[in-house]
Design a protein around this motif. Structure first.
Motif, PDB file in Angstrom:
ATOM      1  N   ALA A 255       0.968  -1.218  -0.188  1.00  0.00           N
ATOM      2  CA  ALA A 255       0.051  -0.146  -0.050  1.00  0.00           C
ATOM      3  C   ALA A 255       0.842   1.396   0.178  1.00  0.00           C
ATOM      4  O   ALA A 255       0.393   2.287  -0.233  1.00  0.00           O
ATOM      5  N   ARG A 256       2.261   1.124  -0.227  1.00  0.00           N
ATOM      6  CA  ARG A 256       2.870   2.196   0.288  1.00  0.00           C
ATOM      7  C   ARG A 256       2.630   3.511  -0.777  1.00  0.00           C
ATOM      8  O   ARG A 256       2.640   4.681  -0.334  1.00  0.00           O
ATOM      9  N   PRO A 257       2.426   3.302  -1.947  1.00  0.00           N
ATOM     10  CA  PRO A 257       2.265   4.457  -2.837  1.00  0.00           C
ATOM     11  C   PRO A 257       0.733   5.107  -2.528  1.00  0.00           C
ATOM     12  O   PRO A 257       0.855   6.409  -2.646  1.00  0.00           O
ATOM     13  N   VAL A 258      -0.252   4.428  -2.011  1.00  0.00           N
ATOM     14  CA  VAL A 258      -1.421   5.118  -1.337  1.00  0.00           C
ATOM     15  C   VAL A 258      -1.093   5.706  -0.226  1.00  0.00           C
ATOM     16  O   VAL A 258      -1.542   6.715   0.133  1.00  0.00           O
ATOM     17  N   LEU A 259      -0.364   5.191   0.635  1.00  0.00           N
ATOM     18  CA  LEU A 259      -0.180   5.775   2.187  1.00  0.00           C
ATOM     19  C   LEU A 259       0.660   7.092   1.911  1.00  0.00           C
ATOM     20  O   LEU A 259       0.245   8.137   2.796  1.00  0.00           O
ATOM     21  N   GLN A 260       1.579   6.957   1.014  1.00  0.00           N
ATOM     22  CA  GLN A 260       2.205   8.461   0.684  1.00  0.00           C
ATOM     23  C   GLN A 260       1.491   9.609   0.688  1.00  0.00           C
ATOM     24  O   GLN A 260       1.809  10.798   0.976  1.00  0.00           O
ATOM     25  N   ARG A 261       0.150   9.273   0.164  1.00  0.00           N
ATOM     26  CA  ARG A 261      -0.536  10.372  -0.223  1.00  0.00           C
ATOM     27  C   ARG A 261      -1.193  11.013   1.307  1.00  0.00           C
ATOM     28  O   ARG A 261      -1.858  12.111   1.133  1.00  0.00           O
ATOM     29  N   TYR A 262      -1.058  10.269   2.103  1.00  0.00           N
ATOM     30  CA  TYR A 262      -1.821  10.725   3.526  1.00  0.00           C
ATOM     31  C   TYR A 262      -0.517  11.365   4.483  1.00  0.00           C
ATOM     32  O   TYR A 262      -0.943  11.780   5.570  1.00  0.00           O
ATOM     33  N   ALA A 263       0.532  11.155   3.979  1.00  0.00           N
ATOM     34  CA  ALA A 263       1.778  11.662   4.797  1.00  0.00           C
ATOM     35  C   ALA A 263       1.907  13.253   4.518  1.00  0.00           C
ATOM     36  O   ALA A 263       2.815  13.691   3.654  1.00  0.00           O
ATOM     37  N   GLU A 264       1.094  14.197   5.171  1.00  0.00           N
ATOM     38  CA  GLU A 264       0.829  15.338   4.949  1.00  0.00           C
ATOM     39  C   GLU A 264       1.539  16.197   6.036  1.00  0.00           C
ATOM     40  O   GLU A 264       1.887  15.764   7.110  1.00  0.00           O
ATOM     41  N   PRO A 265       1.836  17.471   5.858  1.00  0.00           N
ATOM     42  CA  PRO A 265       2.617  18.505   6.749  1.00  0.00           C
ATOM     43  C   PRO A 265       1.984  18.995   7.968  1.00  0.00           C
ATOM     44  O   PRO A 265       2.455  19.382   8.736  1.00  0.00           O
ATOM     45  N   ARG A 266       0.510  18.950   7.699  1.00  0.00           N
ATOM     46  CA  ARG A 266      -0.022  19.798   9.030  1.00  0.00           C
ATOM     47  C   ARG A 266      -0.257  19.085  10.375  1.00  0.00           C
ATOM     48  O   ARG A 266       0.149  19.572  11.294  1.00  0.00           O
ATOM     49  N   PHE A 267      -1.020  17.665  10.411  1.00  0.00           N
ATOM     50  CA  PHE A 267      -1.159  17.180  11.686  1.00  0.00           C
ATOM     51  C   PHE A 267      -0.143  16.116  11.855  1.00  0.00           C
ATOM     52  O   PHE A 267       0.543  15.444  10.791  1.00  0.00           O
ATOM     53  N   LEU A 268       0.048  15.635  13.114  1.00  0.00           N
ATOM     54  CA  LEU A 268       0.683  14.517  13.451  1.00  0.00           C
ATOM     55  C   LEU A 268      -0.027  13.306  13.111  1.00  0.00           C
ATOM     56  O   LEU A 268      -1.155  13.233  13.621  1.00  0.00           O
ATOM     57  N   HIS A 269       0.416  12.392  12.537  1.00  0.00           N
ATOM     58  CA  HIS A 269      -0.330  10.851  12.283  1.00  0.00           C
ATOM     59  C   HIS A 269       0.324   9.642  12.812  1.00  0.00           C
ATOM     60  O   HIS A 269       1.054   8.657  12.192  1.00  0.00           O
ATOM     61  N   GLN A 270       0.365   9.639  14.324  1.00  0.00           N
ATOM     62  CA  GLN A 270       1.056   8.454  14.882  1.00  0.00           C
ATOM     63  C   GLN A 270       0.378   7.221  14.367  1.00  0.00           C
ATOM     64  O   GLN A 270      -0.679   6.978  13.878  1.00  0.00           O
ATOM     65  N   THR A 271       1.151   6.356  14.204  1.00  0.00           N
ATOM     66  CA  THR A 271       1.126   5.052  13.543  1.00  0.00           C
ATOM     67  C   THR A 271       1.630   3.799  14.528  1.00  0.00           C
ATOM     68  O   THR A 271       2.833   3.903  15.186  1.00  0.00           O
ATOM     69  N   ARG A 272       0.510   3.023  14.559  1.00  0.00           N
ATOM     70  CA  ARG A 272       1.076   1.930  15.432  1.00  0.00           C
ATOM     71  C   ARG A 272       0.609   0.429  15.056  1.00  0.00           C
ATOM     72  O   ARG A 272      -0.364   0.305  14.035  1.00  0.00           O
ATOM     73  N   THR A 273       1.522  -0.449  15.130  1.00  0.00           N
ATOM     74  CA  THR A 273       1.312  -1.728  14.733  1.00  0.00           C
ATOM     75  C   THR A 273       0.738  -2.640  15.420  1.00  0.00           C
ATOM     76  O   THR A 273       0.863  -2.560  17.034  1.00  0.00           O
ATOM     77  N   ALA A 274       0.124  -3.871  15.075  1.00  0.00           N
ATOM     78  CA  ALA A 274      -0.566  -4.827  16.018  1.00  0.00           C
ATOM     79  C   ALA A 274       0.538  -5.430  16.998  1.00  0.00           C
ATOM     80  O   ALA A 274       0.193  -5.500  18.086  1.00  0.00           O
ATOM     81  N   ALA A 275       1.646  -5.308  16.633  1.00  0.00           N
ATOM     82  CA  ALA A 275       2.948  -6.031  17.322  1.00  0.00           C
ATOM     83  C   ALA A 275       3.379  -5.046  18.397  1.00  0.00           C
ATOM     84  O   ALA A 275       4.277  -5.378  19.188  1.00  0.00           O
ATOM     85  N   GLY A 276       2.919  -3.790  18.269  1.00  0.00           N
ATOM     86  CA  GLY A 276       3.163  -2.625  19.368  1.00  0.00           C
ATOM     87  C   GLY A 276       4.431  -1.715  18.768  1.00  0.00           C
ATOM     88  O   GLY A 276       4.692  -0.981  19.739  1.00  0.00           O
ATOM     89  N   HIS A 277       4.960  -1.868  17.619  1.00  0.00           N
ATOM     90  CA  HIS A 277       5.733  -0.876  17.360  1.00  0.00           C
ATOM     91  C   HIS A 277       5.173   0.484  17.006  1.00  0.00           C
ATOM     92  O   HIS A 277       4.080   0.527  16.397  1.00  0.00           O
ATOM     93  N   ALA A 278       5.877   1.621  17.506  1.00  0.00           N
ATOM     94  CA  ALA A 278       5.272   2.968  17.648  1.00  0.00           C
ATOM     95  C   ALA A 278       5.963   3.773  16.716  1.00  0.00           C
ATOM     96  O   ALA A 278       7.101   4.271  16.813  1.00  0.00           O
TER      97      ALA A 278
END
Length: 371
Positions: A255-278
């Protein structure tokens, strides 16, 4: 907007106006005409609820000027709008070009945060409908997680004690109850229900409680019933629910090409994995590339799924709405303006359409009208 749960309980449903940039009184009234009235008309509602966001400077003016508060109340009334909840998390400039970590300042170690929150409570007393049982103000869960030495923790506890005293004084003076709801969020001092219990242990829970943001709950990979039960067992009330959905992706590599469209400069988009990586932002997650699945703190429209192969955490949202006991529900999708092109509204009318669609979807979830 008043709706009834399947068991007959009445609840308040609103949308949060932090999606709009206005920060002075004339701008706020202008946004009522441009957006809120249009949303109400699209829904065919006699009265529309707003989760009003007031930046600190205008809140300070309103708190000191009773006639200005009464004037704002009249502006709401003539437009068929009502307010039982305020969003006190962003202090100011929430729709600035870059917000990121600034949204957590000032935090609950400072008198500025205390003063702002009590100002909002004073304002809300004069905005509450006569038949509303109480009002609510949501706020940040103390601070960003670091630095958090013992002296900052102790300072925050003193502020919470002063907050409860101030809310009690407002209730004594006015006869109206306003409660403050602390909103667990990824990366903050409290980001889980267990940390929220620790944060509020020993406080005045008649005045203080939790704002359960359902996108944040999803990003913490918490099961709704377990979180609700944990708070209830500790005697921590859920004062307010922010109805929101986060992004989810099973295979971030594909999904990387689609995800990159959501990486924008205004807001913080904290990302968490099911295994607990933050990761503290989506661009960091894309650089580190931990194994999926991921959940991403990007509030997406409730009624419109994101572009495949991304999904949204709406199944968890539905589960949460089924088990939570609360009477203030506020739809909080503040990210409409930073959605990828093609999903982003291009006019005020399109934004009003989107907000109305979210409220209709949430109304159906709350009332049991969904298929």
């Amino acid at each position: 907007m008043r709706v009834h749960r399947p068991d007959g309980r009445p609840v308040h449903l609103s949308y949060c106006t932090n999606v709009h940039p206005a920060e002075d009184l004339s701008g706020i009234i202008g946004q009522l005409d441009t957006y809120a009235v249009a949303v109400r008309e699209r829904l065919g509602a006699d009265v529309l609820g707003l989760g009003l966001w007031l930046a600190a400077p205008v809140a300070a003016v309103l708190a000191e000027d009773g006639e200005a508060r009464r004037g704002l109340r009249r502006e709401l009334d003539v437009r068929g709008l009502e307010v039982v909840t305020l969003n006190g998390f962003p202090y100011e400039a929430f729709q600035a070009p870059v917000v990121k970590h600034a949204v957590y300042r000032p935090d609950w170690t400072t008198p500025e945060r205390l003063d702002h929150t009590l100002n909002l409570a004073r304002i809300l007393v004069d905005l509450l409908p006569a038949d509303a049982d109480r009002g609510s103000v949501s706020t940040l869960p103390l601070a960003w997680r670091e630095p958090w030495p013992a002296e900052r923790r102790d300072a925050a506890r003193r502020m919470l004690d002063r907050l409860a005293e101030g809310l009690s004084e407002i209730a004594w003076q006015t006869g109206r109850v306003v409660r403050v709801a602390f909103e667990p969020e990824p990366g903050c001092v409290a980001e889980t229900s267990a940390q929220a219990v620790d944060m509020l242990a020993g406080t005045d829970t008649d005045r203080l409680g939790v704002c359960l943001d359902l996108a944040h709950l999803a990003c913490a990979w918490e099961e709704p019933k377990a979180a609700v039960d944990r708070l209830a067992a500790a005697g921590i009330p859920i004062v307010k629910v922010q109805v929101s959905a986060a992004l989810e992706v099973a295979d971030p590599v594909a999904a990387r090409p689609v995800l990159q469209r959501y990486a924008e400069p205004r807001f913080l988009h904290q990302t968490r994995t099911a295994a607990g990586h933050a990761c503290d932002d989506l661009d960091l997650a894309l650089a580190e590339n931990p194994p999926g699945p991921w959940r991403i703190h990007f509030h997406v429209p409730l009624h419109a799924p994101p572009a495949p192969p991304l999904t949204a955490t709406t199944p968890l949202l539905r589960d949460a709405l089924a088990v939570v006991d609360c009477d203030h529900f506020d739809v909080e999708t503040y990210t409409w303006d930073v959605l990828p092109a093609g999903q982003r509204p291009t006019s005020p009318a399109e934004l009003a359409d989107g907000i109305a669609g979210e409220l209709a979807w949430t109304r159906d979830q709350l009332t049991g009208a969904r298929a």
